[in-house]
Design a protein around this motif. Structure first.
Motif, short mmCIF file in Angstrom:
data_model
loop_
_atom_site.label_atom_id
_atom_site.label_comp_id
_atom_site.label_asym_id
_atom_site.label_seq_id
_atom_site.Cartn_x
_atom_site.Cartn_y
_atom_site.Cartn_z
N SER A 68 -2.92 -0.93 -8.60
CA SER A 68 -4.30 -1.06 -8.14
C SER A 68 -4.68 0.22 -7.40
CB SER A 68 -4.47 -2.27 -7.22
OG SER A 68 -5.80 -2.44 -6.83
N ASN A 101 0.04 0.21 -4.98
CA ASN A 101 -1.23 0.85 -4.66
C ASN A 101 -1.04 2.34 -4.40
OD1 ASN A 101 -2.44 1.73 -1.68
ND2 ASN A 101 -4.01 1.30 -3.22
N THR A 123 0.83 -1.20 0.00
CA THR A 123 0.00 0.00 0.00
C THR A 123 0.87 1.25 0.00
OG1 THR A 123 -0.20 0.18 2.42
CG2 THR A 123 -1.78 -1.24 1.29
#
Length: 255
Positions: free
Chosen positions: A64, A40, A16
């Motif tokens: 993503s 991400n 992330t």
């Protein structure tokens, strides 16, 4: 045999907050160790640039776009990743932010925002990925803590509180999920030249203080975090659980 312990070939890693800074550096490091990495971020343009840059090295990376503070968005993204890419073997909770202000003047919304980003996101992502890891009886989760998981500094009381929470979340998840063959550990970076630390990097007085305070006598280099991430992502750490590996040039070991 010993080097194969660190081989990440065939493993899927979700990181992330990885379009820049520490997350981006770790994405490159895990990719070079053989992992297929999902980057991400919330900014689609910035994330695409990061993916293109690592892809140009020949690394197996995809992006993503989702908001890590939104549990529904995380669940949908993880389900999509597992369907389109494969089971997530490694989760690195790196998304974080900083806000500097005296405690007596710290804005309410800034307090809530920093906890949403630094603490809530790590738990939501761990919960979403973790329930799938439990079913598979394997997995590695790495939370990014800080020297502020152990030390306080003026004007960043909420940040320090979040990183202390990340440390204890790491221990709690390890205690609960170790029986499922899931290792939950953390990395505690010292002071690195990242966008999050731009204000400090550009402050000669602070930089001089830091170099004097750190036994290594300098700022950290982002690539110096990669080895710790590979170790905690690999089979080499299969009996390491609930640990925070400090990568800080000796800062937290020294008075």
């Amino acid at each position: 045999m010993s080097l194969s312990l660190f081989d990440l070939t065939g493993r899927v890693a979700l990181i992330t907050g990885s379009s820049q800074g520490i997350g981006y550096a770790l994405a490159g490091g895990l990719g070079r160790a053989g992992a297929r990495v999902i980057l991400n971020g919330r900014d689609a343009s910035k994330l695409a640039q990061a993916v293109d840059s690592l892809s140009a090295e020949g690394l197996n990376v995809t992006g993503s776009v989702f908001d890590v503070t939104d549990p529904d968005a995380i669940e949908a993204a993880v389900a999509r990743i597992e369907q389109e890419v494969g089971p997530v073997d490694i989760l690195i909770n790196n998304a974080g932010k900083q806000h500097r202000a005296p405690a007596e003047e710290f804005p309410d919304e800034a307090w809530r925002d920093i906890f949403r980003t630094n603490v809530d996101s790590a738990f939501f992502a761990a919960r979403s990925v973790g329930r799938r890891m439990i079913e598979r009886r394997r997995g590695k989760i790495i939370n990014i803590g800080s020297v502020q998981s152990e030390l306080g500094r003026p004007t960043i009381v909420p940040y320090t509180a979040t990183k202390g929470a990340v440390k204890m979340m790491t221990r709690g998840l390890a205690a609960e999920w170790a029986k499922h063959n899931i290792q939950v550990n953390a990395i505690g970076p010292g002071y690195f030249d990242t966008p999050l630390n731009a204000a400090l990097v550009n402050n000669p007085e602070f930089s001089a203080w830091l170099c004097g305070r750190t036994p290594a006598g300098r700022w950290g280099k982002l690539e110096e975090l990669i080895g710790a991430a590979i170790f905690l992502s690999s089979s080499a750490s299969d009996f390491v659980n609930g640990h925070m590996l400090m990568v800080d040039g000796g800062l937290t070991a020294s008075v």
